[in-house]
Design an enzyme around this catalytic site. Structure first.
Site, short mmCIF file in Angstrom:
data_model
loop_
_atom_site.label_atom_id
_atom_site.label_comp_id
_atom_site.label_asym_id
_atom_site.label_seq_id
_atom_site.Cartn_x
_atom_site.Cartn_y
_atom_site.Cartn_z
N SER A 117 0.82 -1.21 0.00
CA SER A 117 0.00 0.00 0.00
C SER A 117 0.85 1.26 0.00
CB SER A 117 -0.96 -0.04 1.19
OG SER A 117 -1.90 0.99 1.15
N ASP A 266 -1.20 1.26 -3.89
CA ASP A 266 -2.08 0.25 -4.48
C ASP A 266 -3.45 0.82 -4.84
OD1 ASP A 266 -3.07 0.54 -1.89
OD2 ASP A 266 -3.53 -1.59 -1.66
#
Length: 469
Positions: A117, A266
């Site tokens: 992420s 992401d």
């Protein structure tokens, strides 16, 4: 009140399994974890027909962000799945919410995302979506972890039978599936030119949405200037994206843009910047979306779901709009669980994880940006004007090292005194980290100096309480 030793040693964190690639998250762990997940997540669909070649084997979809380590971890994950008898559709570099969407639309048994992420490039992670593209409950993650940690029996007859050549999973690369996700995003807009007339700067964080997000904005009618869209495997989130808005602010001002959008690595979250370079966080974005849905009579129960970290100004704005607020523990997984269980359509976090369950099962940064920009364009107002719908209270955070389980009633009394000092017009939160032996303190107030003074006093009292044990 605190996290136990078992919780701190739990392999799964708040969003999958993360660590330094090659050190904490090795190829061996990725393979073994995937095989364990295959055993647990395939059990519910045992005997069903998969959608790749109608083989009768379970299907998993696998995507990743552009980190260099994602290449070897993807190979390890795919090996673990195929070796366990799962067919794999390899999606390549693609946003996390696209994996969730395709897990559902392809009727896959589960989805796997290889990403850390918003973390730096040295980190990576593995997270799973269950059937329908739903994040896994803690109990299912615990079951996967238990299977991973259980050694194979030494007696050959008690071991899990090895699959035959016919039973091994087959691996295919996706071709049109990312386009299917893009078409879905655009279908959520009121028309093909919902963003017409807008000049937008998109910061893709050198991440998973570096191609898809600009394309979605352009196809929705916007003029798009792109930054952070040249991933080399090492520059993801490096001085760009939703965790570092400086580059986006500079680009918005340089190009005279109407707004800027920053995704994370992401693309399951986004933040925004108005034409003057002022940031909008997730609470402000939620305010715009919630009021718009209520006016359109599409906000189920006139309710929005957020975490305990939401800004007090958000609660004030929602009360004025006649919208109820439900709070959950930190983590978009908890937000989505409440939304799913009670049928609510909007929820999210201050960090920019926004869940619009009419269109997605998880936070989706590209979807959020399209919906936010379409909303302000439809209203004919600037993003700055929309941001003023929510009075943002100053927020001060302090971390105190220590074990929260050591805290007693004296801290509860200190929290009550802190709230009294705020006069009922602010927020106080004390919570364990959940990932490290740290206690997190948060105070929000209309006045920043008051918030700093109150959180300082509270931190002193927490330290005294810990010293007494």
């Amino acid at each position: 009140m605190g996290a136990s030793g078992d919780e701190l040693n739990r392999l799964f964190g708040t969003d999958g399994v993360r660590g330094v690639a090659g050190r904490d998250l090795t190829a061996r762990l990725a393979t073994d974890l995937s095989a364990a997940a295959a055993a647990v997540l395939s059990a519910a669909v045992s005997g069903s027909i998969g959608s790749v070649g109608r083989t009768g084997r379970p299907l998993a979809v696998v995507g990743r962000d552009p980190r260099a380590s994602g290449e070897f971890l993807e190979a390890a994950v795919v090996a673990g799945l195929a070796g366990a008898g799962v067919d794999v559709l390899r999606l390549g570099v693609i946003p996390t919410p696209a994996v969730a969407y395709l897990t559902g639309v392809l009727d896959a048994a589960f989805g796997v995302v290889i990403s850390a992420s918003h973390n730096p490039a040295r980190d990576n992670g593995i997270k799973f979506f269950g059937r329908g593209g739903i994040k896994l409950p803690d109990a299912v993650e615990d079951e996967i972890e238990a299977r991973l940690r259980t050694p194979e029996p030494k007696i050959p007859e008690q071991r899990t039978p090895e699959p035959t050549a016919r039973e091994f999973g087959r691996v295919r690369d996706a071709t049109v599936e990312p386009d299917r996700y893009l078409d879905h995003l655009l279908s959520t807009l009121p028309g093909p030119s919902a963003l017409a007339g807008l000049r937008i700067v998109a910061d893709c964080a050198h991440g998973a949405a570096y191609q898809l997000a600009p394309e979605a904005l352009r196809r929705a009618g916007a003029e798009v200037i792109t930054i952070g869209a040249e991933p080399d495997g090492l520059n993801i989130n490096d001085g760009c994206g939703s965790t570092s808005l400086g580059a986006l602010i500079a680009a918005v001002l340089e190009h005279g843009a109407d707004a800027g959008i920053a995704y994370d690595g992401d693309a399951d979250r986004c933040l925004a910047v108005d034409a003057d370079g002022q940031p909008l966080d997730g609470d402000q974005i939620l305010t715009v979306l919630a009021t718009g849905l209520k006016e359109a009579d599409r906000l189920t129960g006139d309710t929005v779901v957020v975490t305990v970290m939401s800004n007090q100004g958000f609660h004030v704005a929602m009360a004025e709009a006649g919208i109820a607020v439900i709070e959950t523990p930190v983590g978009d997984k908890h937000v989505s669980e409440i939304m799913r269980d009670r049928g609510y359509v909007l929820g999210g976090e201050q960090s920019g994880h926004i869940i619009m369950s009419e269109h997605a099962t998880t936070g989706d940064g590209v979807l959020t940006s399209l919906q936010l920009l379409a909303a302000v364009n439809r209203l004919g107002v600037s993003l700055a004007a929309a941001a003023k719908m929510m009075p943002k209270y100053p927020q001060v955070l302090v971390n105190v090292p220590g074990d929260a389980s050591q805290l007693g009633p004296e801290v509860a009394a200190a929290v009550a005194r802190a709230r009294e000092q705020l006069g009922g017009n602010g927020r106080v939160l004390v919570r364990p980290s959940g990932t490290e032996p740290t206690i997190r303190l948060m105070v929000q107030a209309e006045d920043a100096s008051l918030a700093e003074r109150v959180v300082g006093q509270l931190a002193d009292e927490v330290r005294l309480a810990l010293a007494g044990h």
